[in-house]
Design a protein around this motif. Structure first.
Motif, PDB file in Angstrom:
ATOM      1  N   PRO A 240       0.748  -1.286  -0.012  1.00 44.66           N
ATOM      2  CA  PRO A 240       0.205   0.033   0.097  1.00 44.66           C
ATOM      3  C   PRO A 240       0.755   1.413   0.047  1.00 44.66           C
ATOM      4  O   PRO A 240       0.463   2.404  -0.396  1.00 44.66           O
ATOM      5  CB  PRO A 240      -0.646  -0.059   1.412  1.00 44.66           C
ATOM      6  N   ALA A 241       2.106   1.162   0.505  1.00 40.14           N
ATOM      7  CA  ALA A 241       2.970   2.364   0.399  1.00 40.14           C
ATOM      8  C   ALA A 241       3.367   2.670  -1.308  1.00 40.14           C
ATOM      9  O   ALA A 241       3.345   3.824  -1.548  1.00 40.14           O
ATOM     10  CB  ALA A 241       4.331   2.184   1.185  1.00 40.14           C
ATOM     11  N   VAL A 242       3.392   1.733  -2.010  1.00 41.55           N
ATOM     12  CA  VAL A 242       3.157   1.699  -3.581  1.00 41.55           C
ATOM     13  C   VAL A 242       2.038   2.133  -4.172  1.00 41.55           C
ATOM     14  O   VAL A 242       2.064   2.905  -4.919  1.00 41.55           O
ATOM     15  CB  VAL A 242       4.125   0.508  -4.039  1.00 41.55           C
ATOM     16  N   LEU A 243       1.106   1.545  -3.957  1.00 42.17           N
ATOM     17  CA  LEU A 243      -0.273   1.449  -4.460  1.00 42.17           C
ATOM     18  C   LEU A 243      -1.302   1.539  -3.587  1.00 42.17           C
ATOM     19  O   LEU A 243      -1.805   0.318  -3.217  1.00 42.17           O
ATOM     20  CB  LEU A 243      -0.374   0.397  -5.501  1.00 42.17           C
ATOM     21  N   PRO A 244      -1.894   2.671  -2.991  1.00 37.08           N
ATOM     22  CA  PRO A 244      -2.788   2.360  -1.966  1.00 37.08           C
ATOM     23  C   PRO A 244      -4.331   2.179  -2.318  1.00 37.08           C
ATOM     24  O   PRO A 244      -5.007   1.897  -1.458  1.00 37.08           O
ATOM     25  CB  PRO A 244      -2.701   3.853  -1.189  1.00 37.08           C
ATOM     26  N   ALA A 245      -4.288   2.507  -3.558  1.00 37.59           N
ATOM     27  CA  ALA A 245      -5.950   2.420  -4.011  1.00 37.59           C
ATOM     28  C   ALA A 245      -6.523   1.030  -4.347  1.00 37.59           C
ATOM     29  O   ALA A 245      -6.648   0.641  -5.595  1.00 37.59           O
ATOM     30  CB  ALA A 245      -5.988   3.589  -5.131  1.00 37.59           C
TER      31      ALA A 245
END
Ligand SMILES: [Mn+2]
Length: 309
Positions: A240-245
């Motif tokens: 989620p730090a890279v891709l939270p959505a």
């Protein structure tokens, strides 16, 4: 607000990286992008990934004028000379799940009949089920599923074709296998018996923890050399730090480079015949970061596919 597209001189584009529509090219493309907001959504949550294909295209639009520049993730321009990519735009889907599945199946069948590699932008993970049926009808199919979840539920609230059943439905098709699933972590749809069924079906499971500890070699080796491979990417595999959505963020996910190294290593060993990129929830994005990361993985995969042909 300024964006990098202004500096690069990008005109407004509505397709992925400004790639042409199929009608605008005179020869069959090597790769064909198509979007679908949903296929078989669960009643409990609805089509929560609606708008994701458009969000991914929007995030990549600033780079449309510079597609021929050096892409350092691929060690060269995105596309080798003469490789054509088209973008069909989004399929018309709605409340009739059966019609949605038929629409996706027909679109993927048509792309495959043209000899092109389909790239399906979801949409929740249920969009991949009709794509996998089309792919399996065109020849034997190995699957590299990159996902925080195994998607081996037989049904959820009576629905057997929803996003938590994609890999079980795939496993039931003649000619599908092996299935290699990478990136599991935390709690998802699977009960202990669902995980046991996947193991009993000889699926190779490589958890996120294993990838962080030991790397991707075991996953890559489980894809037979020369196989026809679907790359089934659920973006919730990323941290989620890279891709939270995503709908269910969980710590301990993969990095951008772990996902890219995995896909490019498989492209060197086997033949990627399709990609799905699913489960981006645009309403949960932050400054378009998730859409951009998803778009970059799609672009890098396109570059890898273009190089294998
Ligand atoms: Mn998932």
């Amino acid at each position: 607000m300024v964006d990098i597209g202004m500096m690069f001189g990008a005109a407004a584009v509505t397709t992925f990286l400004g790639f042409p529509s199929p009608e605008a090219v005179d020869r069959p493309p090597a790769i064909a992008i198509v979007g679908a907001d949903t296929a078989t959504p669960y009643a409990s949550v609805g089509p929560y990934c609606a708008g994701a294909p458009a969000a991914i295209r929007r995030a990549m639009a600033p780079y449309a004028a510079n597609v021929a520049h050096y892409d350092f993730d691929l060690d060269g321009p995105l596309l080798p000379e003469g490789v054509r990519v088209v973008d069909h735009g989004d399929l018309v889907v709605g409340e009739d799940a059966s019609a949605n599945r038929a629409t996706i199946r027909a679109a993927i069948d048509a792309i495959l009949d043209d000899g092109a590699v389909p790239i399906l932008l979801g949409g929740d993970d249920s969009v991949q089920t009709p794509m996998i049926a089309a792919l399996a009808a065109h020849g034997p199919l190995a699957i590299l599923q990159v996902d925080a979840h195994i998607d081996w539920r037989d049904e959820v609230d009576g629905e057997r074709l929803g996003l938590s059943s994609t890999m079980r439905r795939a496993s039931e098709l003649a000619g599908v296998g092996p299935i290699v699933q990478v990136g599991q972590r935390a709690i998802g749809s699977a009960r202990p018996a669902d995980r046991d069924d996947a193991v009993a079906a000889a699926v190779t499971l490589v958890s996120a923890r294993e990838v962080h500890r030991d790397g991707i070699a075991r996953a890559v080796a489980a894809i037979p050399a020369g196989a026809r491979v679907l790359v089934a990417l659920d973006v919730d595999v990323l941290d989620p730090a890279v891709l939270p959505a995503v709908i269910g963020p969980a710590p301990g996910g993969l990095t951008y480079w772990q996902v890219v190294e995995l896909i490019t290593a498989v492209a060197e060993r086997a033949t990627i015949v399709a990609m799905g990129c699913v489960e981006l929830v645009p309403t949960r994005d932050r400054d378009g970061l998730s859409a951009l990361t998803a778009g970059r993985i799609v672009a890098t995969t396109i570059g890898a596919i273009a190089r294998q042909r």
